[in-house]
Design a protein around this motif. Structure first.
Motif, PDB file in Angstrom:
ATOM      1  N   PHE A 170      -5.525  -2.365  -6.229  1.00 13.01           N
ATOM      2  CA  PHE A 170      -5.730  -2.702  -4.708  1.00 13.01           C
ATOM      3  C   PHE A 170      -4.524  -3.661  -4.205  1.00 13.01           C
ATOM      4  O   PHE A 170      -4.012  -4.616  -5.160  1.00 13.01           O
ATOM      5  CB  PHE A 170      -6.939  -3.479  -4.519  1.00 13.01           C
ATOM      6  N   THR A 171      -4.455  -4.122  -2.965  1.00 16.57           N
ATOM      7  CA  THR A 171      -3.520  -5.024  -2.344  1.00 16.57           C
ATOM      8  C   THR A 171      -4.307  -5.896  -1.716  1.00 16.57           C
ATOM      9  O   THR A 171      -5.594  -6.218  -1.770  1.00 16.57           O
ATOM     10  CB  THR A 171      -2.455  -4.462  -1.370  1.00 16.57           C
ATOM     11  N   ARG A 185     -13.922   3.766  -5.784  1.00 18.75           N
ATOM     12  CA  ARG A 185     -12.885   2.650  -6.002  1.00 18.75           C
ATOM     13  C   ARG A 185     -12.388   2.641  -7.480  1.00 18.75           C
ATOM     14  O   ARG A 185     -11.679   1.741  -7.821  1.00 18.75           O
ATOM     15  CB  ARG A 185     -13.167   1.360  -5.611  1.00 18.75           C
ATOM     16  N   GLY A 187     -12.153  -9.261  -7.158  1.00 15.37           N
ATOM     17  CA  GLY A 187     -11.104  -8.693  -7.587  1.00 15.37           C
ATOM     18  C   GLY A 187     -10.367  -9.917  -8.479  1.00 15.37           C
ATOM     19  O   GLY A 187      -9.522  -9.993  -8.767  1.00 15.37           O
ATOM     20  N   VAL A 198      -7.429  -5.530   0.684  1.00 13.04           N
ATOM     21  CA  VAL A 198      -8.424  -4.875   0.550  1.00 13.04           C
ATOM     22  C   VAL A 198      -9.620  -5.499   0.946  1.00 13.04           C
ATOM     23  O   VAL A 198      -9.832  -6.847   1.325  1.00 13.04           O
ATOM     24  CB  VAL A 198      -8.602  -4.548  -1.058  1.00 13.04           C
ATOM     25  N   LEU A 255      -6.164   3.870  -4.336  1.00 12.58           N
ATOM     26  CA  LEU A 255      -6.149   2.513  -4.221  1.00 12.58           C
ATOM     27  C   LEU A 255      -7.505   2.098  -3.977  1.00 12.58           C
ATOM     28  O   LEU A 255      -8.406   2.806  -2.839  1.00 12.58           O
ATOM     29  CB  LEU A 255      -5.150   2.046  -3.145  1.00 12.58           C
ATOM     30  N   GLN A 256      -8.099   1.022  -4.132  1.00  9.03           N
ATOM     31  CA  GLN A 256      -9.407   0.658  -3.807  1.00  9.03           C
ATOM     32  C   GLN A 256      -9.230   0.252  -2.155  1.00  9.03           C
ATOM     33  O   GLN A 256     -10.230   0.212  -1.622  1.00  9.03           O
ATOM     34  CB  GLN A 256      -9.747  -0.799  -4.596  1.00  9.03           C
ATOM     35  N   ASP A 257      -8.185  -0.065  -1.604  1.00 11.02           N
ATOM     36  CA  ASP A 257      -8.083  -0.129  -0.120  1.00 11.02           C
ATOM     37  C   ASP A 257      -8.368   0.994   0.657  1.00 11.02           C
ATOM     38  O   ASP A 257      -8.655   0.884   1.717  1.00 11.02           O
ATOM     39  CB  ASP A 257      -6.534  -0.524   0.241  1.00 11.02           C
ATOM     40  N   VAL A 317     -15.073  -5.342  -5.223  1.00  7.14           N
ATOM     41  CA  VAL A 317     -13.725  -5.049  -5.648  1.00  7.14           C
ATOM     42  C   VAL A 317     -13.865  -5.088  -7.326  1.00  7.14           C
ATOM     43  O   VAL A 317     -14.068  -6.038  -7.957  1.00  7.14           O
ATOM     44  CB  VAL A 317     -12.718  -6.007  -5.343  1.00  7.14           C
ATOM     45  N   VAL A 330       0.677  -1.114   0.047  1.00  8.27           N
ATOM     46  CA  VAL A 330       0.160  -0.051   0.204  1.00  8.27           C
ATOM     47  C   VAL A 330       0.686   1.246   0.132  1.00  8.27           C
ATOM     48  O   VAL A 330       0.370   2.181  -0.519  1.00  8.27           O
ATOM     49  CB  VAL A 330      -0.961  -0.040   1.311  1.00  8.27           C
TER      50      VAL A 330
END
Length: 285
Positions: A183-184, A151, A209, A187, A141-143, A193, A68
């Protein structure tokens, strides 16, 4: 100290190539077309023609696509991007600015996605260069967001600056077009996602994802431009970048490209030509 490669933009006034000043070092592009915009090169990535994207080392993937703090969109990579051209030196290259150091929340921009194949002599083939307008939400980031709609960047006003692609038709979807953010593995799945599974997906289930839990698929750190229907057709690079190590995949995927930007080639295609992907930004005055 900012050493201007050919000019300074996004608030930097000088156009003298030797001018220096405080601020981020940026490459301001006036050589690749792109209309009357003031383009700043944010990110460039290169895949050697003789390698598949899965050959990118696990260390580089972990550092620049699944962290991140050092994700490429936050400035992770070997260096800052200071050229719009591929090196074609047989190596992978990931170079990026921290987008958040340049973008201002609530401001309108044009996001430009440009990718092509390049020989060592600099001959470009299968070039696609497209821009869309968006308003920056503050999320990269989506996180960082617990709301699905933030997102991704909602894109409008498609402009094609150059297109030498052949063998397929670009989709011009009537529905909303999105730049889905990376994203990581950390997330939160709950809101859904975004990914480019089947050209679009926003699952909040075990397949979120594009099944982000599948280690070989390396879904973390991917991003791209998609329509918001699962129709298998893309308006631009839908996986761009694309890190899947499960087969002979490419850095850029266009679902309908018939193997040129490949999702399932049995061998790396066009192996004499590197794939180069770049993202630029320009403010909308």
């Amino acid at each position: 100290v900012c050493v201007c490669v050919n000019a300074c933009c996004l608030g930097h006034e000088s156009t003298h190539p030797s001018h220096t000043h405080t601020g981020p070092q940026v490459y301001c592009d006036f050589s690749t077309g792109g209309g009357a915009y003031s383009w700043t090169l944010l990110t460039s990535m290169e895949q050697p023609g003789t390698k598949k994207i899965g050959d990118l080392s696990a260390t580089d993937y972990s550092n620049w696509f699944n962290n991140v703090n050092t994700m490429w969109i936050r400035g992770g990579g070997e260096a800052r991007p200071l050229s719009p051209n591929a090196l074609v030196d047989g190596a992978f290259h990931i170079r990026s600015q921290d987008w958040g150091s340049i973008l201002v929340v609530g401001r309108s921009y044009v996001l430009r996605q440009r990718f092509f194949r390049s020989t060592a002599a600099g001959v470009l083939t299968q070039l696609y260069d497209v821009g869309y307008s968006f308003i920056y939400t503050g999320y990269l980031l989506q996180d960082q967001s617990s709301v699905l709609s933030t997102r991704a960047f909602a894109l409008t006003g498609r402009t094609v600056f150059a297109d030498t692609t052949s063998g397929w038709t670009w989709n011009i979807p009537p529905e909303t077009v999105l730049f889905w953010l990376p994203f990581t593995s950390a997330v939160t799945v709950g809101p859904g996602v975004y990914s480019a599974c089947n050209a679009y997906d926003a699952s909040a289930t075990s397949t979120a994802g594009c099944t982000l839990t599948d280690a070989n698929s390396r879904r973390m750190g991917n991003a791209g431009i998609v329509g918001s229907q699962q129709d298998g057709n893309d308006p631009a690079g839908s996986w761009a970048p694309h890190m899947n190590a499960a087969a002979n995949y490419d850095l850029v995927v266009v679902h309908q490209s018939n193997g040129v930007y490949s999702t399932s080639a049995t061998t790396p295609v066009m192996s004499d030509k590197a794939i180069f992907l770049a993202y630029y930004i320009s403010p909308v005055s």
